[in-house]
Write an enzyme that holds these catalytic residues in place. Structure first.
Site: not given
Length: 335
Positions: A75-76, A113, A128
């Protein structure tokens, strides 16, 4: 807030309509902590892990994550990011790497966000890169520390200093100061000490006299230019100027290395550089040099010859100060 804005009156998920909001400058600072072992942090600092360029890779990954936030968080709203900077603070004794992201936009909705996503992606990339040595490493404490802009103005997390109380939001300093400019010389022979670098010092002296003090000069082999450009941009200088590797020989890879880090190209600048060179030699038409913007860094490719560098600097003398002011948001300039 007393209600969840991403739910409609029937409790269904929705994208908030921000069309009626004014556009304002918005900043968000997010932080996180990567917890590993003291030995791993020392290896990261020394760049001595099987997967090298650990911090540079994590920084570029985090910036990429910020750009793709609207694809990852349903929803961004897609945002035009003005800048994303990522800094790391290594504590070998504690075995931690603190991550701080500052994201900026000018728009109708906040950039929190994007900052949080950048922290998460940078932290996952660290995992990683070190998992072969420490599979038990963890990413913790991902949180918003500060935001500004919009009708609610500033918000600061109560349990940490997101920015000095007396400092404006857009003056938040990175952990490490950025160099004013970086000069990259792409020359396999010069990097091996088989020939003299005759262009790097010329560009550095010009930058120093043009308001970019103490530029850093690095001479790299043609095969290493991609890593060199990526690392230079990751340090957030105002300007990166490359010289060499812009032609059509098999080893000429500077334009490809530059294209990989650019957010926006500046084709007019590249064409102006070629046009200036064409006044001296028809060979200038063979240059594939690019110019563009990566975050708040201007990146320009110049040819490898002294004449090509002189022509390029003559063009940049009129453009570069204004361009840097535009990209870095100084008042008094318009596109």
């Amino acid at each position: 807030m007393s209600e969840l804005t991403h739910l409609d009156g029937d409790g269904r998920a929705r994208m908030v309509d921000v069309g009626g909001k004014p556009e304002t400058a918005r900043i968000a600072v997010a932080r996180g902590r990567f917890v590993t072992t003291p030995e791993v942090v020392r290896l990261v600092r020394a760049d001595d892990l099987p997967k090298a360029d650990v911090l540079a890779t994590a920084r570029i990954a985090g910036i990429g994550g910020a750009k793709r936030t609207s694809e990852l968080i349903p929803l961004c709203h897609p945002l035009p990011l003005n800048a994303v900077s990522i800094d790391f603070e290594l504590d070998a004794e504690a075995g931690t790497i603190d991550i701080e992201v500052t994201a900026k936009t000018t728009g109708r909705t906040g950039v929190e966000m994007e900052a949080l996503t950048a922290v998460a992606v940078a932290g996952l990339t660290l995992h990683d890169m070190v998992k072969a040595v420490d599979p038990a490493a963890s990413l913790t404490d991902v949180r918003l520390a500060f935001k500004s802009g919009g009708k609610r103005g500033e918000w600061r997390r109560h349990d940490e200093a997101a920015a000095p109380a007396a400092a404006p939001a857009d003056s938040i300093a990175p952990v490490h100061p950025a160099p004013s400019a970086v000069v990259l010389v792409s020359s396999t022979r010069a990097a091996a000490g088989e020939s003299e670098d005759t262009t790097g010092p010329v560009i550095a002296a010009w930058l120093d006299g043009s308001g970019f003090p103490d530029p850093v000069v690095r001479v790299v082999a043609d095969a290493d230019i991609a890593v060199a450009v990526r690392d230079a941009v990751a340090a957030h200088p105002a300007v990166v100027i490359t010289t060499g590797g812009t032609g059509v020989a098999p080893g000429d890879r500077t334009p490809e290395a530059t294209a990989a880090v650019l957010d926006r190209e500046l084709p007019g600048v590249a064409e102006a550089l070629r046009a200036r060179g064409l006044a001296s030699t028809p060979m200038a038409a063979l240059s594939r040099g690019l110019a563009g913007v990566s975050g708040e860094t201007i990146v320009v490719n110049l040819p490898g010859s002294r004449g090509g560098v002189a022509d390029g600097l003559a063009v940049l003398g009129d453009l570069l100060p204004h361009l840097v002011d535009q990209v870095r948001g100084s008042a008094g300039h318009s596109a």
